[in-house]
Design an enzyme around this catalytic site. Sequence first.
Site, PDB file in Angstrom:
ATOM      1  NE  ARG A 246      -4.081  -1.730  -0.152  1.00 45.55           N
ATOM      2  CZ  ARG A 246      -4.565  -2.742  -0.779  1.00 45.55           C
ATOM      3  NH1 ARG A 246      -3.212  -3.376  -0.987  1.00 45.55           N
ATOM      4  NH2 ARG A 246      -5.237  -3.147  -0.457  1.00 45.55           N
ATOM      5  CD  GLU A 275      -3.246   2.341  -5.337  1.00 44.96           C
ATOM      6  OE1 GLU A 275      -2.688   2.288  -4.629  1.00 44.96           O
ATOM      7  OE2 GLU A 275      -4.062   2.280  -5.263  1.00 44.96           O
ATOM      8  CG  HIS A 296      -3.741  -0.935  -6.619  1.00 45.07           C
ATOM      9  ND1 HIS A 296      -4.275  -0.596  -5.638  1.00 45.07           N
ATOM     10  CD2 HIS A 296      -3.299  -2.296  -6.324  1.00 45.07           C
ATOM     11  CE1 HIS A 296      -4.154  -0.812  -3.991  1.00 45.07           C
ATOM     12  NE2 HIS A 296      -3.627  -2.081  -5.043  1.00 45.07           N
TER      13      HIS A 296
HETATM   14  O1  LIG Z   1      -4.842  -4.100  -3.419  1.00 48.44           O
HETATM   15  C1  LIG Z   1      -5.642  -5.449  -3.756  1.00 48.44           C
HETATM   16  C2  LIG Z   1      -6.040  -6.363  -2.697  1.00 48.44           C
HETATM   17  O2  LIG Z   1      -6.085  -5.400  -0.777  1.00 48.44           O
HETATM   18  O3  LIG Z   1      -6.702  -6.893  -2.651  1.00 48.44           O
END
Ligand SMILES: O=CC(=O)O
Length: 333
Positions: A246, A275, A296
């Site tokens: 993250r 993001e 992502h």
């Molecule tokens: O980043 C994606 C998730 O946490 O599923």
Amino acid sequence: MTTKKKPKVYITRKLPDAVETRMRELFDAELNIDDVPRSKAELIAAVKSADVLVPTVTDRIDAALIEEAGPQLKLIASFSNGTDHIDVEAAARKGITVTNTPNVLTEDTADMTMALILAVPRRLGEGARVLTDQPGEWAGWSPTWMLGRRIHGKRIGIVGMGRIGTAVARRAKAFGLSIHYHNRKRVNPATEDELEATYWESLDQMLARVDIVSVNCPSTPATFHLLSARRLALLQPTAYLVNTARGDVVDEAALIKSLREGKLAGAGLDVFENEPAVNPKLVKLANEGKVVLLPHMSSATIEGRIDMGDKVIINIRTFIDGHRPPNRVLPGR
Ligand SMILES: O=CC(=O)O
């Protein structure tokens, strides 16, 4: 015979067709066919009427929203591994169970992490762009052109040795990297032996000694800016940082500063602090070949998304049947 009323399930984003079809069969499902992220007002209306909310990483399920929930809302079955977008404590206070979709995106995320670990030192993005952005300009192979840095024989420092971190370590070992890791607790001895991994209780000490840092821990209040300006300064100027976890685990402004000042050789980022906004300074660094940026997409495989959908469905069905859902997320995790 009485037929049980289907639970009203509100799904915030478009899901794979197979998952939506199954959800329609099983539930009174409100889908998001257009995939336009739901507004705050729409989410408020949803929590007031739905029995189950199926959000994902792009929704902010904060305490204020949870406060608006009607008494019928008993389950938030997130279509995600991470649950940093949900205030799990606030949900627990309101008697709402939260579930996630762990395990099924471990290998996909680890694959993409490895791809970034290779892409940045080996200048994969830059090389590919030579052929597509300046067609016909390539003068051919040269002994001194497009030289990157060798991966084999280097040290990787994995920050967060959970399922994804361990899967990254397995891949990294196969590429000839020596495995170092920092985690809240040591992994079991069999895994450590298999990976020939060195455990560092001190993150600071590990950072100062590794060539590649892979961030694989969840975003929690405790990991916010774990890779702070002070810690980034401990890295060697030849080191690379890869983040597929993250954005907020790394102090992005400090990372940009380190990269611009040449205190860090490069970075591979799949996640960002704000993001979907991406800091233009990072884009500039990408154009200069110092970073590789991805939107992502580390867990983005068709198989993975279908598996995630299956998990959401199992969590909902188990819960509706009065049992403890398999992927319950507890507060303070
Ligand atoms: O980043 C994606 C998730 O946490 O599923």
